[in-house]
Design a protein around this motif. Structure first.
Motif, PDB file in Angstrom:
ATOM      1  N   SER A  10     -36.244 -38.824  -0.403  1.00  0.00           N
ATOM      2  CA  SER A  10     -35.410 -38.823   1.016  1.00  0.00           C
ATOM      3  C   SER A  10     -34.006 -38.558   0.544  1.00  0.00           C
ATOM      4  N   PRO A  11     -33.250 -37.745   0.969  1.00  0.00           N
ATOM      5  CA  PRO A  11     -31.787 -37.404   0.698  1.00  0.00           C
ATOM      6  C   PRO A  11     -31.116 -38.623   1.070  1.00  0.00           C
ATOM      7  N   LEU A  12     -31.403 -39.363   2.196  1.00  0.00           N
ATOM      8  CA  LEU A  12     -30.623 -40.477   2.807  1.00  0.00           C
ATOM      9  C   LEU A  12     -30.850 -41.482   1.897  1.00  0.00           C
ATOM     10  N   GLU A  13     -31.775 -41.796   1.216  1.00  0.00           N
ATOM     11  CA  GLU A  13     -32.156 -42.796   0.281  1.00  0.00           C
ATOM     12  C   GLU A  13     -31.582 -42.693  -1.106  1.00  0.00           C
ATOM     13  N   ASN A  14     -31.406 -41.392  -1.525  1.00  0.00           N
ATOM     14  CA  ASN A  14     -31.012 -41.075  -3.047  1.00  0.00           C
ATOM     15  C   ASN A  14     -29.783 -40.146  -2.990  1.00  0.00           C
ATOM     16  N   SER A  15     -29.015 -40.256  -2.156  1.00  0.00           N
ATOM     17  CA  SER A  15     -27.628 -39.252  -1.898  1.00  0.00           C
ATOM     18  C   SER A  15     -27.068 -39.140  -3.109  1.00  0.00           C
ATOM     19  N   ALA A  16     -27.211 -40.382  -4.263  1.00  0.00           N
ATOM     20  CA  ALA A  16     -26.413 -40.456  -5.255  1.00  0.00           C
ATOM     21  C   ALA A  16     -26.898 -39.516  -6.282  1.00  0.00           C
ATOM     22  N   LEU A  17     -28.163 -38.989  -6.287  1.00  0.00           N
ATOM     23  CA  LEU A  17     -28.783 -37.931  -7.046  1.00  0.00           C
ATOM     24  C   LEU A  17     -28.497 -36.470  -6.511  1.00  0.00           C
ATOM     25  N   LEU A  18     -27.831 -36.367  -5.433  1.00  0.00           N
ATOM     26  CA  LEU A  18     -27.846 -34.907  -5.106  1.00  0.00           C
ATOM     27  C   LEU A  18     -26.595 -34.178  -5.818  1.00  0.00           C
ATOM     28  N   PRO A  19     -26.806 -32.932  -5.975  1.00  0.00           N
ATOM     29  CA  PRO A  19     -25.688 -32.348  -6.624  1.00  0.00           C
ATOM     30  C   PRO A  19     -24.666 -32.079  -5.359  1.00  0.00           C
ATOM     31  N   PRO A  20     -23.457 -31.202  -5.519  1.00  0.00           N
ATOM     32  CA  PRO A  20     -22.526 -30.660  -4.547  1.00  0.00           C
ATOM     33  C   PRO A  20     -23.512 -29.918  -3.210  1.00  0.00           C
ATOM     34  N   THR A  21     -23.343 -30.318  -2.229  1.00  0.00           N
ATOM     35  CA  THR A  21     -24.354 -30.054  -1.113  1.00  0.00           C
ATOM     36  C   THR A  21     -23.387 -29.304  -0.149  1.00  0.00           C
ATOM     37  N   LEU A  22     -24.370 -28.051   0.356  1.00  0.00           N
ATOM     38  CA  LEU A  22     -23.840 -27.595   1.696  1.00  0.00           C
ATOM     39  C   LEU A  22     -24.759 -28.004   2.707  1.00  0.00           C
TER      40      LEU A  22
END
Length: 85
Positions: A10-22
């Motif tokens: 879930s991006p909401l629960e793991n947003s710290a792992l996301l790269p730059p995002t569109l």
């Protein structure tokens, strides 16, 4: 298996792992509120590059590429953004 490979990621629960995002969403979408929450989190941490909301459209509107101009514009936004990363 990494966390990003898991189906239940879930991006909401793991947003710290996301790269730059569109982040692209539609105004008439059951996930609009989640997209707004995710964007606030990404933006606060300078991970979010851009957030675009397409008015009066529903979820998966990009499937209408070639049918509605907004779908083509969304695809063009994606291509333009990908060229910057």
């Amino acid at each position: 298996e990494s966390l990003l490979d898991q189906v239940e990621f879930s991006p909401l629960e793991n947003s710290a792992l996301l790269p730059p995002t569109l982040l692209i969403s539609a105004e008439v979408d059951a996930l609009t509120l989640q997209a707004q929450v995710l964007w606030r989190d990404l933006d606060q941490r300078d991970i979010g590059d851009r957030y675009i909301v397409f008015d009066q459209l529903k979820h998966a509107f990009i499937d209408l590429f070639g049918v509605i101009p907004q779908a083509q514009r969304a695809a063009e936004e994606i291509v333009t953004w990908l060229k910057t990363i």
